[in-house]
Design an enzyme around this catalytic site. Structure first.
Site, mmCIF file in Angstrom:
data_model
loop_
_atom_site.group_PDB
_atom_site.id
_atom_site.type_symbol
_atom_site.label_atom_id
_atom_site.label_comp_id
_atom_site.label_asym_id
_atom_site.label_seq_id
_atom_site.Cartn_x
_atom_site.Cartn_y
_atom_site.Cartn_z
ATOM 1 N N HIS A 340 -26.237 -118.459 27.817
ATOM 2 C CA HIS A 340 -27.666 -118.957 27.876
ATOM 3 C C HIS A 340 -28.754 -118.158 28.442
ATOM 4 C CE1 HIS A 340 -25.502 -122.594 26.558
ATOM 5 N NE2 HIS A 340 -26.665 -123.032 25.974
ATOM 6 N N GLY A 341 -28.304 -117.333 29.406
ATOM 7 C CA GLY A 341 -29.290 -116.448 30.247
ATOM 8 C C GLY A 341 -28.553 -115.691 31.444
#
Lengths: 486, 372
Positions: A340-341
């Protein structure tokens, strides 16, 4: 190109008209070219990455299939993985790696610093690289035959409705539809337009307006927030990200449907889940399923599935409750978080969910003498509260803020004041009620239709009129979709 | 339901939607929502001297002010920062004036010019931003700042002040303080009134801008969309008040974080003024006393004590004007609930009360103007 823009509406209209007015083969070319145009509207120079990823996997797929030697098959698979993951690591994680390296060096008292690079994260790279990886792996596993027609394959990779934020689909789910004989039907147009409208409503009316409250709330000095404020912000961001991302999926599914292609659903009322496992059957289903088949099941040593349906939860059936099964669970979730990041907050978010699932697995084998309705209700309540709380690390600026905010939730003295605007609590409560009402209506749509034969069409028109007016009024690209940053 | 019938429903909905929009907004004119908030009994009156503004509310009017200031001899400036109380006159009659106007007349024989900047519900962070900007472009020597307890609930920098942050010189000054830093950070994430904020640095920005311009020019309903949004939010606000029975006398609690940010901004104003050798006069805004005020009284009391503690070194520079306006000069404003006519106005008063405020201020600071 952003879905929430007038340009996209015009673009979609033109593509649909052109696609259906041409025979099948030129129609496919229309999809292929329009998908590249769609991506190029963001930054044309990054189209080269999509093309490289497509070309490498196209040839890797053919070679994996045609090679008789197992070693060669592995070599080509490795080539595909190396290239896709290499792109991902360079563009998405290199700055994170440098930051951590520099921090560690400074912690150890070493006097050197790797300079920062100016790297732009290419839009949708996490999505299309995962999609092309799944293609090469599926060919290697023998689940599918490689696609010989380059344009068909390239259209599958770059198909504009799902190119930049999913759903992450398997080749088998899209390529066959692209190749098969199409027929224009009203149902697809009707459903397609409605899905696009619902998606735009969720994004421009709900998500974008909630985001202003969320941004203000999370930018506040945490010491002035109470535990109730943290809960409220967690719920509000939970709604924002749900509306934002499910909006994208609605528009993606609707746009694809307008050209006669059906995608599997990506969301199914996740906040009505009755267990953490159930939640992951309902939230970002295509990613959960991808993680299941290309990460979790392989490292657990279990049989993989061949579908983007079902989510991560279906993998937990056979050996739940066994301690040795927890290591793959935590590894998978840490990676899921990192996907996701490039930030430790996302890793924490992943591990937090692994904990929830682990606790669920351990407790679900216990038998309590309560009715299934009460059990379901309690399960829903706990899952809702803890999945919402899980959004704190996802949205907070850093781990320090995350721990401060979560610390408040578990401190009874932090419940005696309010630090947000009165409207914020009201909006959070109203949205929760609306989600429950929407779920009730969708579950009981058939009986409602039956008993309100005459009124139903009128009610439907009223609902659509409200949506159309609001979408028309609020349609403007003031913010990107949250999942674009992943 | 057949697909054909379902599609007919969809098309019908589209037709009805645009017919409704045309009926309700087809002839709508741009609404000034800030003006609307004042109500029909209160009018905005921005004092002007010989065709040049002395009291302004927008940065756009600053050039015109500077033009007048130069024509009047470019004297040192007293900057007066406040909210809509400064420009709102209840029961306005021809010849009425505001506190700015009366105060300016007091200054006629002094060596000072006046710039009064009043923004509805302005918070102290906005005042800080304005102060930093104005003292850098004009010879501000005195600052009068009206502090309204209710406005300390506000936290946002409004869109029309954002251009200040974009100026490099001011930006560099702002980042030296905590308040300034947070204002600059907000600017980085805030799309403000840029409808295409998400398209920065993309090719789509050009197509979207052209398309929007074309639609604005050729489709009235598209052009009026910001008004429709404003109207919708206003109706939602009224609906909330009606359902929850919220009216001007409903108690409004302090919002800790916003309050703290504003108090910090005030401290930064004091600090910045001291560094620039600008004398600051602070006053607590008048509020109507004939009904129960809509504050938590303990919070309000603590606020006043804290304000006094901030001015402890210069006690004679803080004035509490909360009681100076007699009841008869306060008015009412448009209802903020459906089905009601008027409501009490706690903020705006008649011209006679403007004179009282102006005189009170003059009496308190007159001596300091002579000394300098």
């Amino acid at each position: 190109m952003l879905f929430n823009s007038a340009t996209f509406i015009i673009f979609l209209f033109l593509v649909v008209i052109l696609y259906w007015s041409l025979p099948h083969k030129p129609g496919l070319y229309v999809l292929f070219i329009s998908s590249y145009v769609f991506y190029g509207f963001w930054r044309i120079e990054f189209l080269s990455l999509v093309i490289i990823s497509t070309l490498v996997d196209y040839f890797a797929g053919l070679k994996i299939y045609s090679s008789q030697n197992q070693k060669h098959k592995k070599y080509y698979l490795f080539l595909s993985l190396f290239m896709n993951l290499g792109l991902l690591v360079y563009f998405k994680y290199l700055l994170f790696i440098i930051d951590n390296f520099n921090s560690t060096a400074s912690l150890l008292g070493l006097n050197f610093n790797i300079p920062h690079l100016n790297i732009i994260l290419p839009l949708g790279i996490s999505f299309y690289t995962f999609q092309t990886i799944s293609y090469s792996v599926d060919v290697y596993r023998g689940f599918i035959k490689p696609e010989k027609n380059f344009v068909t394959y390239a259209t599958y990779v770059s198909f504009f409705p799902q190119l930049v934020a999913g759903p992450i689909l398997r080749a088998g789910e899209v390529i066959n539809q692209l190749k098969s004989k199409r027929s224009f039907n009203i149902e697809n147009i009707n459903i397609g337009i409605r899905r696009v409208l619902y998606g735009l409503f969720l994004k421009v009316v709900l998500a974008d307006n909630i985001s202003q409250i969320v941004d203000t709330g999370f930018s506040q000095n945490i010491s002035f927030l109470s535990a109730i404020d943290v809960w409220t912000l967690a719920f509000l961001f939970g709604f924002q990200i749900y509306f934002d991302f499910s909006a994208y999926s609605h528009i993606a599914l609707g746009s694809a449907r307008l050209i006669g292609i059906e995608f599997p659903e990506n969301f199914n009322f996740p906040y009505l889940a009755t267990s953490p496992r159930d939640f992951w059957k309902r939230w970002h289903i295509s990613l959960s399923s991808w993680i299941r088949d290309y990460l979790y099941l392989p490292i657990s040593g279990r049989k993989v599935l061949d579908t983007s349906k079902g989510g991560l939860a279906t993998a937990a059936d056979s050996k739940q409750g066994k301690l040795y099964n927890f290591l793959p669970l935590f590894i998978t979730w840490a990676i899921m978080g990192l996907w996701h990041g490039a930030n430790w907050t996302f890793v924490f978010w992943g591990i937090y969910h692994a904990f929830l699932i682990a606790i669920y697995r351990l407790t679900s084998v216990l038998h309590f003498n309560i009715s299934s309705k009460v059990k379901g209700f309690l399960g829903w309540g706990f899952t809702l509260l803890f999945s919402m709380l899980g959004w704190i690390p996802f949205r907070a600026k850093n781990l320090d803020d995350t721990f401060k905010m979560l610390g408040k939730v578990f401190n009874p003295y932090e419940y005696n004041f309010l630090g947000l605007r009165e409207n914020d609590y009201l909006i959070a409560a109203l949205i929760m009620i609306s989600v429950l009402v929407a779920y009730f209506i969708s579950k009981n749509l058939k009986p409602i239709r039956k008993f309100t034969k005459l009124i139903y069409p009128v009610a439907e028109i009223v609902q659509l009129v409200i949506i159309i007016i609001l979408v028309f009024t609020f349609l403007r690209p003031i913010s990107q979709f949250i999942y674009f940053q992943f | 339901m057949s697909n054909r019938f379902s599609l007919i429903i969809l098309i019908t909905a589209f037709i009805i939607s645009f017919v409704l929009l045309q009926i309700f907004f087809g002839n709508a004119k741009a609404t000034n929502f800030e003006e609307l908030a004042l109500g029909h009994e209160t009018s905005s009156f921005f004092y002007r001297y010989k065709d040049h503004p002395i009291n302004i509310s927008e940065l756009d009017s600053l050039d015109k002010y500077v033009e007048g200031w130069k024509s009047r001899g470019s004297r040192n400036i007293i900057l007066w920062l406040g909210n809509s109380q400064l420009h709102g006159i209840n029961q306005y009659k021809g010849g009425d004036n505001t506190s700015t106007g009366y105060f300016y007349k007091h200054l006629m024989n002094a060596d000072y010019d006046l710039l009064s900047f009043s923004i509805p519900n302005a918070n102290l962070q906005e005042h800080y931003l304005l102060f930093e900007y104005l003292k850098n472009i004009l010879p501000v020597k005195k600052l009068i700042i009206g502090v309204c307890f209710d406005d300390l609930r506000e936290n946002n920098i409004r869109d029309n002040l954002i251009p200040i942050i974009k100026k490099n010189r001011i930006r560099n000054l702002l980042i030296l303080t905590a308040t300034g830093k947070s204002i600059v950070n907000v600017d980085l994430t805030n799309p403000g009134n840029d409808d295409l904020a998400a398209l920065n640095e993309t090719i789509q920005k050009y197509s979207e801008r052209s398309l929007n311009n074309w639609l604005n020019d050729n489709w009235y309903l598209w052009n009026i969309r910001p008004e429709i949004r404003g109207q919708l939010f206003n109706d939602l606000y009224m609906l909330r008040n009606t359902v929850l029975n919220i009216n001007p006398t409903s108690k409004r609690k302090m919002i800790k974080s916003n309050y703290n940010n504003n108090i910090e901004a005030l401290k930064d104003i004091y600090l910045s003024a001291k560094e620039s050798n600008i004398e600051v006069f602070t006053y607590i805004l008048p509020i109507r006393q004939d009904v129960k005020i809509p504050y938590d009284l303990n919070e309000y009391k603590s606020f006043k004590i804290y304000l006094a503690s901030l001015n402890v070194a210069q006690k004679d520079h803080l004035f509490n004007f909360e009681n100076i306006i007699p009841s008869k000069y306060w008015g009412s404003k448009d209802a903020t609930m459906f089905g009601k006519k008027d409501e009490l106005d706690f903020m705006h008063f008649q011209a006679a009360a403007h004179k009282i405020l102006s005189d009170s201020l003059w009496n308190n600071i007159n001596g300091y103007l002579k000394n300098n």
